[in-house]
Design a protein around this motif. Sequence first.
Motif, mmCIF file in Angstrom:
data_model
loop_
_atom_site.group_PDB
_atom_site.id
_atom_site.type_symbol
_atom_site.label_atom_id
_atom_site.label_comp_id
_atom_site.label_asym_id
_atom_site.label_seq_id
_atom_site.Cartn_x
_atom_site.Cartn_y
_atom_site.Cartn_z
ATOM 1 N N LEU A 53 57.750 4.365 16.650
ATOM 2 C CA LEU A 53 57.598 4.575 15.211
ATOM 3 C C LEU A 53 56.562 3.595 14.686
ATOM 4 N N SER A 56 54.772 0.771 8.626
ATOM 5 C CA SER A 56 54.243 1.252 7.361
ATOM 6 C C SER A 56 54.567 0.244 6.275
ATOM 7 N N PHE A 85 68.682 4.135 9.901
ATOM 8 C CA PHE A 85 67.447 4.741 9.413
ATOM 9 C C PHE A 85 67.641 5.432 8.071
ATOM 10 N N PHE A 87 65.453 7.927 5.963
ATOM 11 C CA PHE A 87 64.256 8.745 6.069
ATOM 12 C C PHE A 87 63.625 9.038 4.713
ATOM 13 N N ARG A 88 64.261 8.586 3.622
ATOM 14 C CA ARG A 88 63.661 8.733 2.295
ATOM 15 C C ARG A 88 62.725 7.573 1.978
ATOM 16 N N HIS A 90 61.850 5.281 4.357
ATOM 17 C CA HIS A 90 61.175 4.923 5.605
ATOM 18 C C HIS A 90 61.505 3.500 6.024
ATOM 19 N N ASP A 109 56.165 4.762 9.354
ATOM 20 C CA ASP A 109 55.330 5.809 8.766
ATOM 21 C C ASP A 109 55.983 7.157 9.053
ATOM 22 N N ALA A 110 56.513 7.788 8.030
ATOM 23 C CA ALA A 110 57.264 9.038 8.179
ATOM 24 C C ALA A 110 56.383 10.244 8.468
ATOM 25 N N ASP A 111 55.071 10.096 8.340
ATOM 26 C CA ASP A 111 54.165 11.221 8.559
ATOM 27 C C ASP A 111 53.625 11.290 9.978
ATOM 28 N N ALA A 115 58.198 9.835 13.967
ATOM 29 C CA ALA A 115 59.091 9.780 12.802
ATOM 30 C C ALA A 115 59.593 11.165 12.425
ATOM 31 N N GLN A 116 58.812 12.190 12.696
ATOM 32 C CA GLN A 116 59.248 13.546 12.398
ATOM 33 C C GLN A 116 60.173 14.087 13.483
#
Length: 127
Positions: A53, A56, A85, A87-88, A90, A109-111, A115-116
């Motif tokens: 991951l 960020s 975690f 996920f909102r 990050h 970094d959720a993008d 992370a996805q």
Amino acid sequence: MQLPAEAVAATVLIEVVRYSTPLPNKGAAYPGRAVAHWTGSEAAEALTLIENLPSSQQHRCGFSPGWSVRAYEDSLDLALFEAAFCFRCHEVHVHGTAVPDALATQFFDADTPPAQALPGLLRAATA
């Protein structure tokens, strides 16, 4: 994301935890229901995904995680570490017997593909 290297090397079991209640004070064990246990290649895959991951910047939402992983060594006594975690925002809170203070709060970094992929891996544990 950084996990304690010695703890990762000693991990033989990952417990996947789903949260259903608010979190207690920081540093306390998080309440939740174990929904799966991973060993061998499943545990290694999850740890690799988490370690990949990318970092960020901080995004605040109040930290409301839905999932965590707990890592155990052979004795299966106390968790070496738990990573919770959100996920909102990050954000990841990591705590446990093997976790230095510098790794306690991290942001990802959720993008990115890792992370996805992680939420899907955690959700699949309940199937």
